[in-house]
Design a protein around this motif. Structure first.
Motif, mmCIF file in Angstrom:
data_model
loop_
_atom_site.group_PDB
_atom_site.id
_atom_site.type_symbol
_atom_site.label_atom_id
_atom_site.label_comp_id
_atom_site.label_asym_id
_atom_site.label_seq_id
_atom_site.Cartn_x
_atom_site.Cartn_y
_atom_site.Cartn_z
ATOM 1 N N ASN A 166 0.820 -1.208 0.000
ATOM 2 C CA ASN A 166 0.000 0.000 0.000
ATOM 3 C C ASN A 166 0.858 1.263 0.000
ATOM 4 O O ASN A 166 0.329 2.365 -0.025
ATOM 5 C CB ASN A 166 -0.927 0.021 1.216
ATOM 6 C CG ASN A 166 -2.013 -1.028 1.095
ATOM 7 O OD1 ASN A 166 -2.433 -1.375 0.005
ATOM 8 N ND2 ASN A 166 -2.449 -1.548 2.235
ATOM 9 N N ASN A 167 2.159 1.119 0.045
ATOM 10 C CA ASN A 167 3.094 2.237 0.126
ATOM 11 C C ASN A 167 3.387 2.748 -1.291
ATOM 12 O O ASN A 167 4.460 2.522 -1.834
ATOM 13 C CB ASN A 167 4.376 1.767 0.824
ATOM 14 C CG ASN A 167 5.261 2.921 1.211
ATOM 15 O OD1 ASN A 167 4.863 4.082 1.136
ATOM 16 N ND2 ASN A 167 6.478 2.609 1.618
ATOM 17 N N ILE A 168 2.409 3.437 -1.897
ATOM 18 C CA ILE A 168 2.543 3.913 -3.269
ATOM 19 C C ILE A 168 2.264 5.405 -3.342
ATOM 20 O O ILE A 168 1.696 5.988 -2.415
ATOM 21 C CB ILE A 168 1.588 3.165 -4.222
ATOM 22 C CG1 ILE A 168 0.124 3.382 -3.813
ATOM 23 C CG2 ILE A 168 1.902 1.689 -4.278
ATOM 24 C CD1 ILE A 168 -0.862 2.822 -4.802
ATOM 25 N N LYS A 169 2.692 6.014 -4.449
ATOM 26 C CA LYS A 169 2.389 7.424 -4.687
ATOM 27 C C LYS A 169 2.124 7.629 -6.168
ATOM 28 O O LYS A 169 2.524 6.815 -7.000
ATOM 29 C CB LYS A 169 3.536 8.318 -4.218
ATOM 30 C CG LYS A 169 4.792 8.206 -5.043
ATOM 31 C CD LYS A 169 5.835 9.204 -4.595
ATOM 32 C CE LYS A 169 7.012 9.181 -5.558
ATOM 33 N NZ LYS A 169 7.988 10.202 -5.272
ATOM 34 N N LYS A 170 1.428 8.695 -6.488
ATOM 35 C CA LYS A 170 1.147 9.010 -7.881
ATOM 36 C C LYS A 170 2.451 9.380 -8.573
ATOM 37 O O LYS A 170 3.335 9.993 -7.973
ATOM 38 C CB LYS A 170 0.151 10.154 -7.995
ATOM 39 C CG LYS A 170 -1.252 9.782 -7.578
ATOM 40 C CD LYS A 170 -2.212 10.915 -7.811
ATOM 41 C CE LYS A 170 -3.628 10.509 -7.461
ATOM 42 N NZ LYS A 170 -4.578 11.591 -7.747
ATOM 43 N N ASN A 171 2.550 8.980 -9.846
ATOM 44 C CA ASN A 171 3.794 9.197 -10.574
ATOM 45 C C ASN A 171 3.495 9.689 -11.986
ATOM 46 O O ASN A 171 3.920 9.100 -12.962
ATOM 47 C CB ASN A 171 4.595 7.885 -10.606
ATOM 48 C CG ASN A 171 6.013 8.091 -11.088
ATOM 49 O OD1 ASN A 171 6.580 9.167 -10.953
ATOM 50 N ND2 ASN A 171 6.587 7.051 -11.673
ATOM 51 N N GLY A 172 2.731 10.769 -12.091
ATOM 52 C CA GLY A 172 2.410 11.345 -13.399
ATOM 53 C C GLY A 172 1.308 10.576 -14.098
ATOM 54 O O GLY A 172 0.679 9.685 -13.545
ATOM 55 N N SER A 173 1.073 10.947 -15.333
ATOM 56 C CA SER A 173 0.061 10.255 -16.121
ATOM 57 C C SER A 173 0.657 9.946 -17.484
ATOM 58 O O SER A 173 1.560 10.620 -17.958
ATOM 59 C CB SER A 173 -1.191 11.101 -16.277
ATOM 60 O OG SER A 173 -0.890 12.309 -16.943
ATOM 61 N N GLY A 174 0.150 8.905 -18.071
ATOM 62 C CA GLY A 174 0.664 8.481 -19.371
ATOM 63 C C GLY A 174 -0.474 8.251 -20.337
ATOM 64 O O GLY A 174 -1.614 8.672 -20.114
ATOM 65 N N LYS A 175 -0.157 7.587 -21.407
ATOM 66 C CA LYS A 175 -1.122 7.302 -22.459
ATOM 67 C C LYS A 175 -2.318 6.506 -21.932
ATOM 68 O O LYS A 175 -3.434 6.679 -22.389
ATOM 69 C CB LYS A 175 -0.407 6.523 -23.564
ATOM 70 C CG LYS A 175 -1.232 6.225 -24.776
ATOM 71 C CD LYS A 175 -0.367 5.527 -25.814
ATOM 72 C CE LYS A 175 -1.162 5.183 -27.048
ATOM 73 N NZ LYS A 175 -0.340 4.496 -28.045
ATOM 74 N N TRP A 176 -2.087 5.656 -20.939
ATOM 75 C CA TRP A 176 -3.143 4.786 -20.420
ATOM 76 C C TRP A 176 -3.736 5.278 -19.108
ATOM 77 O O TRP A 176 -4.454 4.564 -18.446
ATOM 78 C CB TRP A 176 -2.612 3.368 -20.254
ATOM 79 C CG TRP A 176 -2.228 2.776 -21.563
ATOM 80 C CD1 TRP A 176 -3.056 2.208 -22.462
ATOM 81 C CD2 TRP A 176 -0.934 2.724 -22.144
ATOM 82 N NE1 TRP A 176 -2.362 1.798 -23.567
ATOM 83 C CE2 TRP A 176 -1.050 2.107 -23.404
ATOM 84 C CE3 TRP A 176 0.324 3.147 -21.735
ATOM 85 C CZ2 TRP A 176 0.031 1.891 -24.242
ATOM 86 C CZ3 TRP A 176 1.402 2.923 -22.572
ATOM 87 C CH2 TRP A 176 1.242 2.315 -23.813
ATOM 88 N N GLY A 177 -3.429 6.481 -18.694
ATOM 89 C CA GLY A 177 -4.021 7.041 -17.481
ATOM 90 C C GLY A 177 -3.003 7.263 -16.377
ATOM 91 O O GLY A 177 -1.800 7.336 -16.617
ATOM 92 N N GLN A 178 -3.501 7.364 -15.158
ATOM 93 C CA GLN A 178 -2.681 7.649 -13.988
ATOM 94 C C GLN A 178 -1.651 6.551 -13.747
ATOM 95 O O GLN A 178 -1.960 5.381 -13.765
ATOM 96 C CB GLN A 178 -3.574 7.780 -12.747
ATOM 97 C CG GLN A 178 -2.835 8.078 -11.467
ATOM 98 C CD GLN A 178 -2.153 9.436 -11.480
ATOM 99 O OE1 GLN A 178 -2.782 10.440 -11.750
ATOM 100 N NE2 GLN A 178 -0.863 9.454 -11.199
ATOM 101 N N ARG A 179 -0.402 6.974 -13.521
ATOM 102 C CA ARG A 179 0.668 6.036 -13.189
ATOM 103 C C ARG A 179 0.966 6.147 -11.703
ATOM 104 O O ARG A 179 0.797 7.203 -11.098
ATOM 105 C CB ARG A 179 1.923 6.347 -13.992
ATOM 106 C CG ARG A 179 1.658 6.209 -15.472
ATOM 107 C CD ARG A 179 2.830 5.782 -16.317
ATOM 108 N NE ARG A 179 3.772 4.834 -15.780
ATOM 109 C CZ ARG A 179 3.634 3.496 -15.833
ATOM 110 N NH1 ARG A 179 2.557 2.971 -16.335
ATOM 111 N NH2 ARG A 179 4.574 2.722 -15.362
#
Length: 138
Positions: A10-23
């Motif tokens: 669960n230790n995640i963070k948003k990392n921009g967005s790409g062609k397929w959506g939120q990374r």
């Protein structure tokens, strides 16, 4: 809460967005991922492998399934790895022998051979048996 697709953390963070959506970026394993479903399901991959085993070219398979030849090669290689793992512990001597098998074409081929044993893989209802095929000349 969203989880990492690779390690389940669960230790995640948003990392921009790409062609397929939120990374997203996983702080535990260091990998990035999206929450989108895979583009091709297991049925499609199985169909590609069946095409390949029936001598359809990789580019034709890619054309039929609307994907790249690289993806088809990756699916075939992954299926090969899985099969190798399953056959690693396979012992043909421990399996039960089938009652009756009709092998007209194989028998004719083996019968015409002059020397050496032959082997065949019989797959029936999810179980595989390695058969030792002998000719009358042995």
């Amino acid at each position: 809460m969203t989880q990492c697709n690779h390690c389940g953390s669960n230790n995640i963070k948003k990392n921009g967005s790409g062609k397929w959506g939120q990374r997203y970026y996983c702080k535990n394993c260091g990998r990035t991922f999206t929450l989108n479903e895979p583009r091709f399901n297991q049925k499609t991959k199985f169909m590609a492998i069946q095409f390949y085993l029936n001598n359809v070219g990789i580019r034709k398979i890619a054309l039929f399934l609307k994907t790249s030849p690289t993806s088809i090669l990756r699916w075939i290689r992954n299926a090969h790895k899985i099969l190798q793992k399953e056959l690693q512990d396979f012992d043909p001597m421990k399996t039960t022998k089938p009652d009756i098998i009709e092998m007209d074409e194989i028998y004719t081929y083996v019968k015409k051979r002059i020397k050496g044993p032959s082997y065949g893989l019989l797959t029936l209802e999810g179980e595989s048996v390695l058969l030792h095929i002998t000719s009358e000349k042995e």
